[in-house]
Design an enzyme around this catalytic site. Structure first.
Site, PDB file in Angstrom:
ATOM      1  N   THR A 157       0.876  -1.122   0.046  1.00 42.65           N
ATOM      2  CA  THR A 157      -0.063   0.093   0.043  1.00 42.65           C
ATOM      3  C   THR A 157       0.977   1.249   0.059  1.00 42.65           C
ATOM      4  OG1 THR A 157      -0.287   0.208   2.434  1.00 42.65           O
ATOM      5  CG2 THR A 157      -1.602  -1.237   1.389  1.00 42.65           C
ATOM      6  N   CYS A 158       0.182   2.489  -0.298  1.00 43.79           N
ATOM      7  CA  CYS A 158       0.836   3.622  -0.350  1.00 43.79           C
ATOM      8  C   CYS A 158       1.041   4.366   1.140  1.00 43.79           C
ATOM      9  CB  CYS A 158       0.247   4.597  -1.320  1.00 43.79           C
ATOM     10  SG  CYS A 158       0.218   3.921  -3.071  1.00 43.79           S
ATOM     11  N   ASP A 159       1.206   3.694   2.250  1.00 45.08           N
ATOM     12  CA  ASP A 159       1.464   4.057   3.428  1.00 45.08           C
ATOM     13  C   ASP A 159       2.815   3.587   3.890  1.00 45.08           C
ATOM     14  OD1 ASP A 159       1.598   4.612   6.182  1.00 45.08           O
ATOM     15  OD2 ASP A 159      -0.654   4.943   6.209  1.00 45.08           O
TER      16      ASP A 159
END
Ligand SMILES: *Cc1c(COP(=O)(O)O)cnc(C)c1O
Length: 377
Positions: free
Chosen positions: A324-326
């Protein structure tokens, strides 16, 4: 460990995307091992560890009771075939209207850790049995649960006295020594505290009858853990030491120890890269991470065994991250994970010991990724 049944399932069904596969035979073996190790204790499976209906149905059919944390979990246990007298509402934090719903569903066993909660139960579930949770220090546990739940033993005396005076059945004391607890003496310390509550209330004519010894029984991840038998012996010895000829009824609430080793997550390597030409460590990005069900890698607390098709080849240090983009979605970095240098994008990676605390920890759709799929076989 990936059992042959799990490997066969993955080989023949070839499910797309990351998924958990749980082998019910292992759950059955775990249940029997607890039965044998602690024959005098009632087993309340901690539903939160993995509430898959197939698991609940199997355990209900084997005679297990259920520790629940919400009305929804109570309904799941009932749907699986458990009767209400085999269900405890073990969360110390409950809305009064949820206590009333539980009471309507027939539940008569509730956890408390303060006078305020006792008052709710006296109003919404009159006459019920209550047990008071005492704090433990959580020392020795890899996933401590200490500070949020429970009160000091001196306060438990006040809480149970109040319950008694409000017409509830002051039934006993509970504790949880912390999840993935590998120090067998943790139960001894907690049982000494439980005993002190029994003694103080007995002096006032209030006779407690039950000790709920919680969960904490471990799953084998990368290192060996004591057997269920060893836990049973240590707990039995501690019980006799503290209670002698006045043994209380006992309850255990295994979650992780019941299902952890029964599940394996199949994942895939999405990307392998380095941050500079001479970077020693590789970044290995899997198609599952903290938001896809591996929340217990928080602070790198739980370190899962990883199995790759290249095991046996030379290894090098890797940072393992999710898709994910975290930037918080990194599983292991402080303590890098050695993986084969031959590992390749597209390789399948099995994450073992993932039967507990995974599916229910997956986010709904962060970045559009689906919640973790599960197959119970
Ligand atoms: C989570 C929980 C359990 C299960 O703990 P494990 O360490 O997974 O065995 C048992 N009892 C209560 C009250 C819990 O909250």
């Amino acid at each position: 460990m990936a059992t042959q049944r799990i490997l066969d399932f993955l080989a023949t069904r070839r499910p797309e995307g990351p998924c958990l596969v749980v082998d019910l035979e292992v759950v059955r073996d775990n249940y029997q091992a607890f039965r044998k190790a602690l024959p005098n204790s009632r087993i309340f499976y901690a539903v939160k560890a993995n509430p898959a209906p197939e698991i609940l149905r199997l355990l209900a059919s084997l005679g297990s009771c259920f520790d629940t944390a919400s009305v929804a979990e109570i309904e799941m246990a009932l749907d699986a075939g458990a009767t209400a007298d085999r269900i405890s509402y073990g969360n110390t934090i409950k809305k009064e209207r949820d206590i009333a719903r539980a009471y309507d569903l027939g539940v008569r066993l509730f956890a408390v850790d303060c006078v305020e909660e006792v008052e709710k139960i006296a109003r919404a579930a009159p006459g019920s049995q209550v047990f008071c949770r005492v704090l433990t220090d959580g020392a020795g546990a890899e996933w401590p649960l200490s500070r949020k739940f429970g009160c000091v033993p001196e306060m438990a005396v006040d809480v149970l006295r109040r319950a008694h005076h409000l017409g509830l059945d002051a039934y006993g004391v509970s504790f949880h020594v912390g999840s993935q607890q590998t120090d067998l003496s943790a139960w001894d310390r907690a049982l000494a505290d439980a005993r002190s509550v029994f003694v103080k209330l007995a002096a006032e004519g209030i006779n407690l009858r039950m000790v709920n010894m919680g969960g904490g029984f471990p799953t084998r991840y990368l290192t060996d853990v004591p057997t269920a038998q060893a836990y049973g012996e240590a707990i039995f010895d501690a019980l006799s030491k503290h209670f002698g000829n006045h043994m209380p009824e006992t309850i255990i609430e295994p979650g992780r120890g019941m299902v952890g080793n029964a599940g394996v997550i199949k994942s895939e390597v999405v990307l392998i890269s380095r941050k500079s030409e001479n970077d020693e460590a590789r970044w290995v990005y899997l198609d599952i991470g903290k938001f896809g069900g591996l929340a217990e890698t928080m602070d790198e607390a739980i370190r899962y065994p990883l199995v790759t098709p290249r095991d046996g080849d030379e290894v090098g240090p890797c940072i393992i991250a999710g898709p994910t983009c975290d930037s918080a979605d990194v599983l292991y970095e402080k303590n890098m994970y050695p993986l084969p240098v031959s590992l390749t994008i597209g390789d399948e990676v099995l994450i073992e010991g993932t039967g507990a605390y995974t599916t229910t920890y997956a986010s709904v759709a962060f970045n559009g990724f689906e919640p973790l799929k599960a197959y119970v076989i």
